[in-house]
Every structure is written in C-alpha cells, then in structure tokens.
Design a protein around this motif. Structure first.
Motif, mmCIF file in Angstrom:
data_model
loop_
_atom_site.group_PDB
_atom_site.id
_atom_site.type_symbol
_atom_site.label_atom_id
_atom_site.label_comp_id
_atom_site.label_asym_id
_atom_site.label_seq_id
_atom_site.Cartn_x
_atom_site.Cartn_y
_atom_site.Cartn_z
ATOM 1 N N PHE A 62 39.463 8.663 6.958
ATOM 2 C CA PHE A 62 38.248 9.235 7.535
ATOM 3 C C PHE A 62 38.296 10.758 7.512
ATOM 4 O O PHE A 62 37.287 11.416 7.236
ATOM 5 N N GLY A 63 39.468 11.331 7.821
ATOM 6 C CA GLY A 63 39.573 12.783 7.851
ATOM 7 C C GLY A 63 39.249 13.414 6.515
ATOM 8 O O GLY A 63 38.512 14.405 6.439
ATOM 9 N N ASP A 64 39.782 12.834 5.438
ATOM 10 C CA ASP A 64 39.510 13.375 4.104
ATOM 11 C C ASP A 64 38.035 13.234 3.741
ATOM 12 O O ASP A 64 37.421 14.153 3.189
ATOM 13 N N TYR A 65 37.464 12.077 4.060
ATOM 14 C CA TYR A 65 36.062 11.844 3.704
ATOM 15 C C TYR A 65 35.136 12.755 4.517
ATOM 16 O O TYR A 65 34.143 13.278 3.990
ATOM 17 N N PHE A 98 39.539 9.482 14.712
ATOM 18 C CA PHE A 98 39.529 8.590 13.543
ATOM 19 C C PHE A 98 40.151 9.209 12.294
ATOM 20 O O PHE A 98 40.184 8.555 11.249
ATOM 21 N N GLY A 99 40.620 10.441 12.365
ATOM 22 C CA GLY A 99 41.025 11.162 11.161
ATOM 23 C C GLY A 99 42.080 10.477 10.322
ATOM 24 O O GLY A 99 42.001 10.460 9.095
ATOM 25 N N ALA A 100 43.115 9.875 10.941
ATOM 26 C CA ALA A 100 44.213 9.256 10.196
ATOM 27 C C ALA A 100 43.954 7.795 9.858
ATOM 28 O O ALA A 100 44.842 7.118 9.341
ATOM 29 N N GLN A 101 42.755 7.313 10.117
ATOM 30 C CA GLN A 101 42.439 5.895 9.914
ATOM 31 C C GLN A 101 41.633 5.701 8.634
ATOM 32 O O GLN A 101 40.853 6.574 8.231
#
Length: 402
Positions: A62-65, A98-101
């Motif tokens: 989620f973090g990358d997106y 949610f970043g690491a999910q």
C-alpha cells in the motif's frame, strides 16, 4: 474470463482476469506482440489451462502504491494546496496504518477499526477526509485493475456526526451588526477597509478577494448603471505564493453594490495619487496589495478582523464568517432567491447552499410561532371547509344517540 491489452507508461501490458484470479504481464513496446500474446492466452484459458495463474502474484504494498498515486495522479490533477493536504493525510495517517501491507489484503474490517481509532483522536470532519483519501486510492487501484473491490466504500454509517451540533452552526452578523463592523474597520484601518468591505458585500472567499485584479471590475457608466460587477477569475494561494483557479474551477460574476463601487473607486484614486508622487504612471494590477504590489499577507488579516470585532463590541468571528453573513442577510433579510445567492457564492450546486444556509437564523422566523397565538375565530374564518351549521347538527345527532 477476460484478457485485456492496455498501454501504461509507454509499455504494453496483458491483464488476465479468470474466475476472480488476476495477473498482469508486461509484453514490451509492441502492441502487435501484446495482441498476439492475448490470443494465445485466451486459447489456453478456453482449453482449461490455468497453470499460468498458479504463480503467486507479486505483492503490491500500500505504501508504494500510495506514493505512486501522489506522484503520478494527485500532483497532476489537484491544486498545490490540495496536494499538500493529501500528502499529509497519506504520510501521517494511512502509511502508518496500511503502508507495509499488501494493497489487495486490506479488509473492510481493518478499515472500520482504523475509523474507530481515528474518531477517538480527531473530529468527525477530519476523519471523513482520511476515509475519503483512502477510498480515492483504492478506487484508482480498481481503475488500474489492481483491486476488484473498494474496502473503504459505503462507510457513511460508521462516520457519525459531531455530538454537539451547536458547534457547527453558522452564527453570522446581522445587517446592523455588519454595518457597525464595517464602520469600525474604516475608522481603525482605513487603508485596508476596502478589502473587508469587498468580502462583506460580495461573499467572496478570502483568496478570491486577494486575487482580484483591477481588470476584473466592470464599473458601469455611473453608480446607477446596473451593469456593474466584479469577476472571480483566480484565487491566491498564500502558502505557495501563486494564483490558481477558483475553488470549483469556474469563473463567475458577482454583482457590485453602489457602496462597494464607491469604495473601490476611492481606493483606485488613492493608488494613482501615490503612483504620481513616486513618479510612476501605472498602479499595481492587484487590487488589495502591499507596497511591493503583491497581494496582502493573509497571516495578519485575521488578527485585524478580531481586533475590530472587539472594538465594535461584537462577538469574535472568523473572516470567513463575512461570507456567511452575506449569504444569510441576502436570504433571510432581503429574501433573495436561493439560486441567485448560490451563483453569487460560487457553489458547485444549489444543494450546497441549501445544506449550508437552509436553516433560518435564530429569531428570523419568530413570526411563524406568533401565528399560533391567533384567536380561534381567525383560524376558523380561514378554514376552507368549515360549515358550522352542519357540524352542529351532526354533533346533536351523535349526542342524542348516546
């Protein structure tokens, strides 16, 4: 079953969607090669060969997106001020949660838990902004066929309104209070009174007034010429020191009262006199500007407004409440059509005007309550189907049977 070919970032991709299972494959720069791969994959899926879907899909965090969404979509589609707000929401709230999910593993239950936790620390309006941003990111992922559902959709019931509704009520000035405020402003700060006068007489937003140019004003032949107005062409962003489009992206015309016309003409004449003293032949194009010709610094304008409210013996309000005062005075004192007020304010739809100002100001409808005290005879006189004689006969018959 479905196999689609799409181009993204100059590359051609083949997207497979078969029985709820998804996969994407980059083919290269050739559309013809992508179409050939598509035909072969469709043939394999038709024959029941689903081995190409057995490989575990690569995780999309989620973090990358979210960072890609900010960089490739938000910075292009939104104003700098909106970009700043959305970036803060993503990095301060959504990434920690949610970043690491994996984006595809976020569940509706997790989003509900996120909403409950944020409600314990922030006001409902801000929590709605957090959910709205999460919903926008997931909707973008659905459009790119990364997701097939939006875990942040339909959460209205989990976003309660503030318990103290009185805190959200608009308490603007009456026309008498506003006149006293403007008179005090002119006495205390005559060099800046035209700015506040413009806000009160046009209902413009603060940035829209700071972006006003002399070329945006249609003066008319004289004070009695009805063809006089001020155009809203731009708004001033004080954080980035730039001019942008108005809030809804559309320009509009706002009628200019005779007193406002006189105040702006007086300000223009003062600017010309100052220019002549300095040996100049032109004045700065911005109406409400400082010595440098740039728009007034909005940082100290609220302090000036509060000081004038205190000197006038009025309740302390925000500068934005001058816009609310304009709307309520037009609607409930001058009985202006709500469509006209909506257009003057620049609302995207009349529904916004109704939702914001649809509740009469306290005391304006007291006459409706006083009508309840009218004698019964008056009420009977205006009853359309009242027939006293018939009512009496029916009543006597009823009592005789009893």
């Amino acid at each position: 079953m479905g196999v689609k070919v799409r181009q993204k970032g100059g590359k051609w991709y083949v997207f497979i969607n078969h029985q709820g299972r998804r996969k994407a494959k980059c083919v290269g720069d050739s559309k013809r090669a992508a179409e050939e791969v598509k035909r072969k994959l469709e043939a394999k899926l038709t024959l029941g060969d689903v081995g190409l879907l057995d490989a575990a899909p690569q995780a999309i965090f989620f973090g990358d997106y979210a960072e890609q969404w900010l960089a490739h979509y938000v910075t292009v589609a939104c104003k700098p001020s909106s970009v700043r707000i959305l970036r803060g929401i993503v990095r301060n709230h959504l990434l920690p949660a949610f970043g690491a999910q994996d984006l595809r593993s976020i569940t509706r239950s997790q989003v509900k838990t996120f909403v409950v936790q944020k409600h314990q620390r922030y006001v409902p309006r801000y929590v709605k902004s957090l959910v709205r941003t999460l919903h926008a990111i997931c909707a973008h992922a659905i459009d790119e066929e990364v997701l097939d559902r939006n875990p942040a959709a339909m959460l209205g019931r989990y976003l309660p309104e503030p318990h103290n509704v009185l805190q959200r009520k608009i308490i603007p000035f009456t026309s008498a209070e506003l006149a006293h405020y403007l008179a005090t402003m002119r006495t205390r700060y005559p060099q800046h009174s035209a700015y506040f006068f413009c806000l009160a007489r046009t209902g413009r937003r603060e940035g829209e007034a700071l972006g006003l140019s002399w070329d945006d004003i249609q003066w008319g032949q004289d004070a009695h010429d009805p063809h006089r107005f001020v155009s809203v062409q731009r708004t001033y962003d004080p954080v980035h020191h730039t001019f942008t489009t108005p809030k809804n992206g559309r320009s509009r015309r706002v009628d200019m009262s005779q007193e406002l016309r006189e105040a702006l003409l007086e300000l223009r004449n003062q600017r010309f006199d100052a220019a002549v003293v300095q040996g100049k032949t032109t004045i700065p194009p911005i109406v409400f500007c400082g010595a440098s010709g740039r728009p007034l610094a909005p940082a100290w304008l609220p302090a000036m407004h509060r000081r004038v409210c205190a000197l006038a013996g009025l309740r302390i309000t925000r500068i934005h409440d001058l816009r609310h005062s304009y709307a309520t005075i037009q609607l409930y004192e001058h009985h202006a059509p709500i469509q006209y007020v909506s257009e003057q304010l620049g609302h995207a739809s009349i529904k916004i005007t109704v939702d914001t100002y649809g509740h009469p100001r306290q005391g304006t409808s007291i006459a409706l309550a006083d009508r309840l005290d009218q004698p019964a005879g008056n009420a009977l006189r205006y009853a359309p189907s009242a027939q006293p004689e018939r009512v009496t006969r029916e009543a006597s018959t009823l009592f005789s049977i009893g």
